[in-house]
Design an enzyme around this catalytic site. Structure first.
Site, short mmCIF file in Angstrom:
data_model
loop_
_atom_site.label_atom_id
_atom_site.label_comp_id
_atom_site.label_asym_id
_atom_site.label_seq_id
_atom_site.Cartn_x
_atom_site.Cartn_y
_atom_site.Cartn_z
N HIS A 112 4.12 -7.76 2.66
CA HIS A 112 3.77 -7.80 4.08
C HIS A 112 2.98 -9.07 4.45
O HIS A 112 2.65 -9.27 5.62
CB HIS A 112 2.95 -6.57 4.48
N ASP A 151 11.73 -1.78 -1.09
CA ASP A 151 10.58 -0.96 -0.71
C ASP A 151 10.97 -0.13 0.51
O ASP A 151 11.83 -0.52 1.30
CB ASP A 151 9.40 -1.87 -0.37
N HIS A 153 9.20 0.37 3.09
CA HIS A 153 8.72 -0.32 4.29
C HIS A 153 9.41 -1.68 4.42
O HIS A 153 9.63 -2.37 3.42
CB HIS A 153 7.20 -0.53 4.20
N ASP A 240 8.61 3.60 -3.01
CA ASP A 240 8.18 4.64 -2.08
C ASP A 240 9.34 5.26 -1.29
O ASP A 240 9.10 5.99 -0.33
CB ASP A 240 7.11 4.11 -1.13
#
Length: 437
Positions: A112, A151, A153, A240
């Protein structure tokens, strides 16, 4: 003795001295349980699987990917230098031929973190994969690299860093941004005017399981990689998507992750998120390591594994099939035609953005101007102001910059005014300058 078909390097760095707080899901136990499982299962006894100690990255390594405000030590900790160093170690061992594949199991994570860094967002301060990619390009002359972010996200930081670069393909598979942080990663986010189509976002619906996820990998990700023909494939290996993860809503499994790794066949995998510390991470990581080594992983099953219960609905699968068709159609139109349709024909392109650093509670405003160029990735200039009273100007000159873009970047830096500091990130000369204004 069991022997790996591919020589694998592993780096473990749990980062005992770095945590957002002791009860936060991003904490050292994420790796400690995995490390115990891998040793107990005897994976480190397999011939061809070797552990390496992580190096430290340098400020110069970080400066190839970031403008850190006001400087690198202020927005990082020593753990960030080691975490990024673990990925750098895998890159070096790969390029010097001591391993054929590498897996950096490190934290803090990084995907991020954007090009400008005022602090932490999404638990990330510096971008582990981008620092490694720029090291590979600078020190080893690697031309074309694909980063596949799995991921749950959206990898908005990595997307930001390579938004204008057609030589680094960025593909992100993630839970639809309408339902999960950071709320981005839609198909319409397809790269900047000089790299239109080289950012590929595949937002998957919640509760996607093995069949839908692997269909996407086989019918969208792999055909795109076959077209792009990267010299290296990097996997941002977030875990995740697992059905037990406490902060996401997907139904992926350890078997699914192992199969994904077998299909994708990355040269280097770097751990990102994944917060089901006991129920998922030890199984997922064991499956990934065995798949990278070319060994049987069929026995790696969670105690409550039941694919029939986890399977996505018929409607979800139909949605995923249509989504992959749209992704491939957009990919087929990448390049100047797509750029002109989306951005129009201009000498300079401008954009303004507001960025929130949720981890550190910082708000940033950015104004960017990019020189349109058909000969290189194009120089750009970023004005960045945060609510911590920092105002900076960052100028980026790309690798293999054409003479016109190089001259434009140097002029922007020379004439920089109206800010606290100016930075020049000249990747064509592997040079980083900064000055107070």
């Amino acid at each position: 003795m069991l022997k790996a078909k591919s020589k694998i390097g592993l780096v473990f760095f749990p980062a005992f001295d770095w945590a957002i707080d002791p009860s936060h899901p991003e904490r050292e136990e994420r790796l400690l349980y995995t490390q115990d499982q891998i040793f107990e299962e005897g994976l480190m006894d397999i011939d061809g699987i070797q552990e390496f100690k992580p190096d430290l990255v340098t400020d110069q390594d970080i400066q190839r990917a970031h403008f850190c405000v006001p400087d690198e030590p202020t927005v990082t900790t020593s753990s960030h230098y080691v975490s990024a160093g673990g990925a750098k170690t895998m890159a070096r061992e790969l390029m010097e031929g001591r391993i054929e594949k590498g897996f950096a199991l490190v934290r803090p994570p990084g995907h991020h973190a954007m090009r400008v860094v005022h602090g932490g967002r999404g638990f990330c301060n510096i971008n582990i994969e981008a620092i490694m990619v720029e090291y590979l390009r600078s020190q080893w002359g690697v031309k074309r690299i694909a980063i596949v972010d799995t991921d749950c996200h959206h990898g908005d930081g990595t997307q930001d860093i390579y938004w204008h670069d057609p030589d680094v393909l960025f593909i992100s598979l993630h839970q639809d941004g309408r339902t999960l942080y950071p709320g981005s990663g839609f198909m319409e986010e397809l790269g900047g005017p000089n790299a239109a189509g080289y950012t590929v976002n595949i937002p998957l619906p919640p509760h996607t399981s093995e069949e839908g996820y692997l269909y996407t990998v086989e019918n969208a990700v792999m055909p795109i990689l076959d077209d792009f023909k990267p010299d290296l494939i990097i996997n941002s290996a977030g875990q995740d998507n697992h059905y037990t993860d406490p902060i996401t809503n997907m139904n992926f499994t350890a078997q699914g992750y192992a199969k994904l790794t077998e299909i994708l066949n990355p040269h280097i995998a770097v751990l990102e998120g994944g917060y089901s510390i006991e129920a998922a991470l030890p199984y997922v990581n064991a499956g990934i390591i065995l798949a990278m080594a070319g060994l049987d992983y069929s026995h790696v099953l969670e105690p409550d594994y039941n694919p029939a219960v986890l399977k996505e609905s018929k409607e979800t699968l139909q949605y995923i099939h249509k989504l992959c068709d749209r992704v491939m159609d957009q990919w087929s139109r990448r390049g100047p035609e797509l750029s002109q349709k989306v951005f129009g024909k201009k000498e300079f392109h401008e954009r303004s953005r507001s960025i929130m650093y949720d981890t550190d509670g910082i708000y940033e405003g950015q104004k960017e101007i990019l020189r349109s160029c058909s000969d290189c990735a194009g120089s750009f200039r970023i004005e960045s102001k945060s609510d911590r009273d920092w105002r900076i100007i960052g100028v980026h000159i790309p690798l293999n910059a054409c003479p016109a873009c190089k001259a434009q970047g140097e002029e922007w830096y020379e004439k920089a005014a109206g800010a606290d500091k100016a930075y020049l990130q000249d990747r064509s000369r592997d040079l980083y300058l900064k000055k107070s204004l």
